[in-house]
Design an enzyme around this catalytic site. Structure first.
Site, PDB file in Angstrom:
ATOM      1  N   ASP A 125      -3.146   1.492  -4.849  1.00  0.00           N
ATOM      2  CA  ASP A 125      -2.377   0.264  -4.614  1.00  0.00           C
ATOM      3  C   ASP A 125      -2.440  -0.588  -5.884  1.00  0.00           C
ATOM      4  OD1 ASP A 125      -0.840  -1.688  -3.245  1.00  0.00           O
ATOM      5  OD2 ASP A 125      -2.638  -2.824  -2.789  1.00  0.00           O
ATOM      6  N   CYS A 170       1.011   1.442  -1.020  1.00  0.00           N
ATOM      7  CA  CYS A 170       1.696   0.289  -1.601  1.00  0.00           C
ATOM      8  C   CYS A 170       3.183   0.452  -1.318  1.00  0.00           C
ATOM      9  CB  CYS A 170       1.440   0.267  -3.109  1.00  0.00           C
ATOM     10  SG  CYS A 170       2.362  -0.987  -3.999  1.00  0.00           S
ATOM     11  N   CYS A 186       4.188  -4.707   3.316  1.00  0.00           N
ATOM     12  CA  CYS A 186       3.363  -4.838   2.113  1.00  0.00           C
ATOM     13  C   CYS A 186       1.922  -4.704   2.595  1.00  0.00           C
ATOM     14  CB  CYS A 186       3.577  -6.192   1.445  1.00  0.00           C
ATOM     15  SG  CYS A 186       2.397  -6.502   0.109  1.00  0.00           S
ATOM     16  N   THR A 187       1.172  -3.839   1.933  1.00  0.00           N
ATOM     17  CA  THR A 187      -0.170  -3.545   2.446  1.00  0.00           C
ATOM     18  C   THR A 187      -1.148  -4.699   2.247  1.00  0.00           C
ATOM     19  OG1 THR A 187      -0.697  -2.418   0.361  1.00  0.00           O
ATOM     20  CG2 THR A 187       0.127  -1.065   2.183  1.00  0.00           C
TER      21      THR A 187
HETATM   22  N1  DGL Z   1       0.408  -4.104  -1.675  1.00  0.00           N
HETATM   23  C1  DGL Z   1       1.606  -3.729  -2.310  1.00  0.00           C
HETATM   24  C2  DGL Z   1       2.736  -3.476  -1.368  1.00  0.00           C
HETATM   25  O1  DGL Z   1       2.481  -2.923  -0.308  1.00  0.00           O
HETATM   26  C3  DGL Z   1       1.974  -4.436  -3.589  1.00  0.00           C
HETATM   27  C4  DGL Z   1       1.941  -5.886  -3.646  1.00  0.00           C
HETATM   28  C5  DGL Z   1       2.167  -6.376  -5.055  1.00  0.00           C
HETATM   29  O2  DGL Z   1       1.434  -5.951  -5.954  1.00  0.00           O
HETATM   30  O3  DGL Z   1       3.078  -7.194  -5.252  1.00  0.00           O
HETATM   31  O4  DGL Z   1       3.861  -3.768  -1.637  1.00  0.00           O
END
Ligand code: DGL
Length: 290
Positions: A27, A90, A209-210
């Site tokens: 991620d 991610c 978003c994780t």
């Molecule tokens: N956690 C990620 C996602 O699921 C990325 C968030 C980011 O870095 O902006 O999109």
């Protein structure tokens, strides 16, 4: 008994020349830990390597080219550590880089290895979680602009309406350890209100978003009653278990020692304490360069 099985498996591996290695989980930052936690709950027997590119997070406001470049670097890093299977935990990377990596890079880079994302497994489950067919999606600006959720959902359920809403402040709040603060209340309420004003019939919202499950208390506080909040961790974990059963040629390369190692591109002293809050066990991350 497990110990005996492992010795027999190791012996068989050395006879048949099979290299086993941990499953890689990637991620941009802390968010992937919400997926890893559920994967380890469902599949505790495997080994895992987690890479968080905290030094370059957030990805969600970066260009597609950069997200692809950074994600490919992380995949190559995990391959170099032996991983045969890498999960992009991610959404931004899954939406903006996964397809190119699968179709353009893997065939020459490592044709016998696999990279999987989080968008598709989430969409496969959404049909059973809505009555109105109006689905909200919260995501980073990159994920929402990619229209990945719209395309996947429409491909699977033609009559559904998808309402994407970018939440550019949510990831910085999490990465800066502000998820319990008043700023989080303000932005979570604002984005939920804006999405629901766009379509009051929405009865299921995907946290696309994780990082967002780390704001779940605030999300539950401000979401209207009767709206399902869809978190990806359990979905991705079940989908991975299913994948490993259907793909013994990949599964036999995944080592089974129940361990997990953590790598970050940021200062490990910054990463480890917060990471251990999410994993529920001490984390001693190591710094890497991608
Ligand atoms: N956690 C990620 C996602 O699921 C990325 C968030 C980011 O870095 O902006 O999109």
């Amino acid at each position: 008994m497990d110990y005996l099985c492992r010795i027999i498996n190791d012996k068989m591996d050395s006879l048949t020349n099979i290299n086993r290695a941990p499953i890689g989980v990637f991620d941009s930052g802390f968010g992937g830990l919400t997926i890893l936690r559920d994967i380890r709950r469902v599949l505790p027997q495997y080994d895992y390597l987690f890479v968080g590119d905290n030094a370059r997070a957030p990805y969600g406001t970066r260009s597609r080219e950069l997200v692809y470049e950074f994600t490919l670097q992380a995949v190559k890093h995990l391959f170099a550590r032996g991983c045969h299977l890498v999960i992009l935990a991610c959404n931004t990377a899954s939406a903006e880089a996964l397809r190119t990596i699968q179709q353009q890079d893997l065939p020459t880079l490592a044709p016998d290895r696999r990279v999987l994302g989080v968008v598709r497994p989430t969409v496969e489950k959404v049909g059973g979680l809505t009555r109105t067919g109006h689905i909200g999606v919260f995501g980073t600006p990159g994920t929402i602009a990619s229209h990945s959720y719209d395309i996947e959902i429409k491909g699977m359920y033609r009559d559904f309406e998808v309402h994407g809403h970018p939440c550019p402040m949510w990831v910085p709040l999490v990465e800066n350890r502000e998820s319990d603060g008043d700023g989080a209340d303000y932005f979570v309420k604002k984005d939920i209100d804006e999405l629901m004003a766009e379509c009051p019939d929405i009865d299921a919202i995907i946290l696309g978003c994780t990082h967002y499950p780390l704001l779940i208390d605030k999300i539950n506080r401000y979401k209207p009653e009767g709206v399902n909040i869809i978190q990806q961790g359990p979905i991705v974990a079940d989908s991975l278990a299913d994948y490993l059963q259907r793909h013994p040629e990949i599964e036999r390369h995944c080592s089974q020692g129940g361990t997990c190692r953590y790598f970050t591109t940021e200062d490990p002293d910054h990463f480890s304490p917060l990471a251990s809050v999410f994993t529920g066990e001490p984390v001693a991350a190591r710094r890497i360069l991608l």
